[in-house]
Motif scaffolding. Structure first.
Motif, PDB file in Angstrom:
ATOM      1  N   VAL A   1      26.761 -36.104  38.684  1.00 18.66           N
ATOM      2  CA  VAL A   1      25.636 -35.669  39.513  1.00 18.66           C
ATOM      3  C   VAL A   1      24.375 -35.611  38.665  1.00 18.66           C
ATOM      4  CG1 VAL A   1      24.669 -33.709  40.814  1.00 18.66           C
ATOM      5  CG2 VAL A   1      27.044 -34.418  41.185  1.00 18.66           C
ATOM      6  N   TRP A   2      24.497 -35.028  37.474  1.00 15.71           N
ATOM      7  CA  TRP A   2      23.324 -34.876  36.608  1.00 15.71           C
ATOM      8  C   TRP A   2      22.905 -36.213  36.016  1.00 15.71           C
ATOM      9  CZ3 TRP A   2      21.860 -30.939  38.769  1.00 15.71           C
ATOM     10  CH2 TRP A   2      22.719 -29.880  39.066  1.00 15.71           C
TER      11      TRP A   2
ATOM     12  N   ARG B   1      13.227 -30.280  40.167  1.00 16.83           N
ATOM     13  CA  ARG B   1      12.875 -29.594  38.918  1.00 16.83           C
ATOM     14  C   ARG B   1      13.915 -28.570  38.474  1.00 16.83           C
ATOM     15  NH1 ARG B   1       8.736 -32.651  37.127  1.00 16.83           N
ATOM     16  NH2 ARG B   1       7.142 -32.921  38.702  1.00 16.83           N
ATOM     17  N   GLY B   2      14.755 -28.121  39.390  1.00 14.85           N
ATOM     18  CA  GLY B   2      15.730 -27.094  39.024  1.00 14.85           C
ATOM     19  C   GLY B   2      17.118 -27.675  38.786  1.00 14.85           C
ATOM     20  N   ASP B   3      17.985 -26.840  38.260  1.00 15.03           N
ATOM     21  CA  ASP B   3      19.382 -27.195  38.037  1.00 15.03           C
ATOM     22  C   ASP B   3      20.260 -26.201  38.781  1.00 15.03           C
ATOM     23  OD1 ASP B   3      18.851 -29.348  36.351  1.00 15.03           O
ATOM     24  OD2 ASP B   3      18.827 -28.106  34.556  1.00 15.03           O
ATOM     25  N   PRO B   4      20.545 -26.467  40.068  1.00 16.26           N
ATOM     26  CA  PRO B   4      21.381 -25.533  40.819  1.00 16.26           C
ATOM     27  C   PRO B   4      22.757 -25.394  40.166  1.00 16.26           C
ATOM     28  CG  PRO B   4      20.483 -27.254  42.249  1.00 16.26           C
ATOM     29  CD  PRO B   4      20.157 -27.621  40.847  1.00 16.26           C
ATOM     30  N   ASP B   5      23.307 -24.204  40.231  1.00 15.37           N
ATOM     31  CA  ASP B   5      24.653 -24.015  39.679  1.00 15.37           C
ATOM     32  C   ASP B   5      25.686 -24.536  40.679  1.00 15.37           C
ATOM     33  OD1 ASP B   5      24.841 -22.059  41.665  1.00 15.37           O
ATOM     34  OD2 ASP B   5      24.761 -20.387  40.264  1.00 15.37           O
ATOM     35  N   ALA B   6      26.948 -24.491  40.279  1.00 15.20           N
ATOM     36  CA  ALA B   6      28.026 -25.032  41.111  1.00 15.20           C
ATOM     37  C   ALA B   6      28.093 -24.351  42.475  1.00 15.20           C
ATOM     38  CB  ALA B   6      29.357 -24.913  40.375  1.00 15.20           C
ATOM     39  N   ALA B   7      27.854 -23.055  42.516  1.00 15.58           N
ATOM     40  CA  ALA B   7      27.891 -22.329  43.791  1.00 15.58           C
ATOM     41  C   ALA B   7      26.783 -22.811  44.730  1.00 15.58           C
ATOM     42  CB  ALA B   7      27.781 -20.824  43.559  1.00 15.58           C
ATOM     43  N   ALA B   8      25.595 -23.059  44.191  1.00 15.62           N
ATOM     44  CA  ALA B   8      24.483 -23.550  45.013  1.00 15.62           C
ATOM     45  C   ALA B   8      24.760 -24.968  45.496  1.00 15.62           C
ATOM     46  CB  ALA B   8      23.178 -23.491  44.223  1.00 15.62           C
ATOM     47  N   LEU B   9      25.318 -25.801  44.623  1.00 17.13           N
ATOM     48  CA  LEU B   9      25.678 -27.156  45.047  1.00 17.13           C
ATOM     49  C   LEU B   9      26.690 -27.106  46.184  1.00 17.13           C
ATOM     50  CD1 LEU B   9      26.088 -29.000  41.616  1.00 17.13           C
ATOM     51  CD2 LEU B   9      24.183 -29.201  43.229  1.00 17.13           C
ATOM     52  N   ALA B  10      27.692 -26.250  46.053  1.00 19.96           N
ATOM     53  CA  ALA B  10      28.727 -26.126  47.083  1.00 19.96           C
ATOM     54  C   ALA B  10      28.127 -25.627  48.398  1.00 19.96           C
ATOM     55  CB  ALA B  10      29.836 -25.190  46.606  1.00 19.96           C
TER      56      ALA B  10
ATOM     57  N   GLY C   1      20.257 -30.715  47.037  1.00 21.13           N
ATOM     58  CA  GLY C   1      19.105 -29.969  46.543  1.00 21.13           C
ATOM     59  C   GLY C   1      18.691 -30.301  45.127  1.00 21.13           C
ATOM     60  N   VAL C   2      19.117 -31.446  44.606  1.00 16.51           N
ATOM     61  CA  VAL C   2      18.744 -31.804  43.230  1.00 16.51           C
ATOM     62  C   VAL C   2      17.751 -32.959  43.183  1.00 16.51           C
ATOM     63  CG1 VAL C   2      20.878 -30.905  42.245  1.00 16.51           C
ATOM     64  CG2 VAL C   2      20.755 -33.312  42.864  1.00 16.51           C
ATOM     65  N   VAL C   3      17.463 -33.557  44.346  1.00 11.25           N
ATOM     66  CA  VAL C   3      16.467 -34.617  44.471  1.00 11.25           C
ATOM     67  C   VAL C   3      15.603 -34.256  45.669  1.00 11.25           C
ATOM     68  CG1 VAL C   3      16.164 -37.042  45.143  1.00 11.25           C
ATOM     69  CG2 VAL C   3      17.814 -36.460  43.381  1.00 11.25           C
ATOM     70  N   ASP C   4      14.302 -34.513  45.547  1.00 14.37           N
ATOM     71  CA  ASP C   4      13.373 -34.258  46.648  1.00 14.37           C
ATOM     72  C   ASP C   4      13.123 -35.557  47.407  1.00 14.37           C
ATOM     73  OD1 ASP C   4      13.060 -31.587  45.827  1.00 14.37           O
ATOM     74  OD2 ASP C   4      11.488 -32.157  44.397  1.00 14.37           O
ATOM     75  N   ASP C   5      13.218 -35.499  48.716  1.00 14.03           N
ATOM     76  CA  ASP C   5      12.941 -36.633  49.592  1.00 14.03           C
ATOM     77  C   ASP C   5      11.573 -36.375  50.208  1.00 14.03           C
ATOM     78  OD1 ASP C   5      12.912 -38.699  51.399  1.00 14.03           O
ATOM     79  OD2 ASP C   5      14.737 -38.100  52.447  1.00 14.03           O
ATOM     80  N   THR C   6      10.545 -37.063  49.691  1.00 12.46           N
ATOM     81  CA  THR C   6       9.169 -36.824  50.123  1.00 12.46           C
ATOM     82  C   THR C   6       8.654 -38.006  50.937  1.00 12.46           C
ATOM     83  OG1 THR C   6       8.064 -37.888  48.246  1.00 12.46           O
ATOM     84  CG2 THR C   6       8.823 -35.613  47.918  1.00 12.46           C
TER      85      THR C   6
END
Length: 161
Positions: A16-17, A73-82, A60-65
């Motif tokens: 993912v990263w 700009r952020g690095d969501p943790d595993a819980a946020a990704l889930a 939530g790790v790429v912005d669709d503009t």
């Protein structure tokens, strides 16, 4: 908005990263971003790269503009990704709801539980839509395993014990 494209699940979240880091910081059109993912992240083709972009936006790790895709700009943790997966990927929550914590279910069994949620226009698009969507359900289940929302066992998928 829920997104439908889901690339094949990789072996680890490191992918993912790796793919996210290949997305430009400044928004660029989808075609340019897809080329970058193929060249820099080892994504096999443009179609898979497009699925990755849409899926990473759902996570939530790429912005669709309006101007295209850009690296978040952020690095969501595993819980946020889930949580983002469950909330923003079409049929993800439904597939998880179809699982049991005791008895494993195959992707085909989960598809049968969610098949009524597949839009009519998606059904009309292809002759063998049940097989196509069973594959899409399996990809969602594989990602659910990778994100800790499900586990594999006994020939299928189930909720974590």
């Amino acid at each position: 908005m829920q997104r439908k494209p889901v690339p094949p699940a990789p072996d680890s979240l490191d992918a993912v990263w790796t793919v996210r880091d290949a997305v430009p910081l400044v928004p660029e059109p989808e075609a340019d971003c897809c080329r970058r993912l193929v060249e820099r992240a080892g994504v096999p083709d443009r179609g898979t790269a497009s699925a990755w972009l849409v899926f990473l936006a759902a996570l939530g790790v790429v912005d669709d503009t309006e101007k295209g895709f850009a690296r978040g700009r952020g690095d969501p943790d595993a819980a946020a990704l889930a949580a983002n997966f469950r909330e923003n990927v079409f049929l993800a929550a439904d597939c998880l709801a179809a699982l049991d914590d005791a008895d494993a279910r195959t992707a085909a069994e989960v598809f049968e539980a969610v098949r009524d949620r597949v839009p009519q226009w998606e059904r009309a698009k292809r002759e063998n839509w049940p097989a196509f969507w069973t594959g899409r359900v399996e990809r969602r289940l594989d990602w659910a395993v990778l994100l800790g929302l499900a586990e594999r066992g006994d020939g299928g998928y189930r909720l974590p014990a």
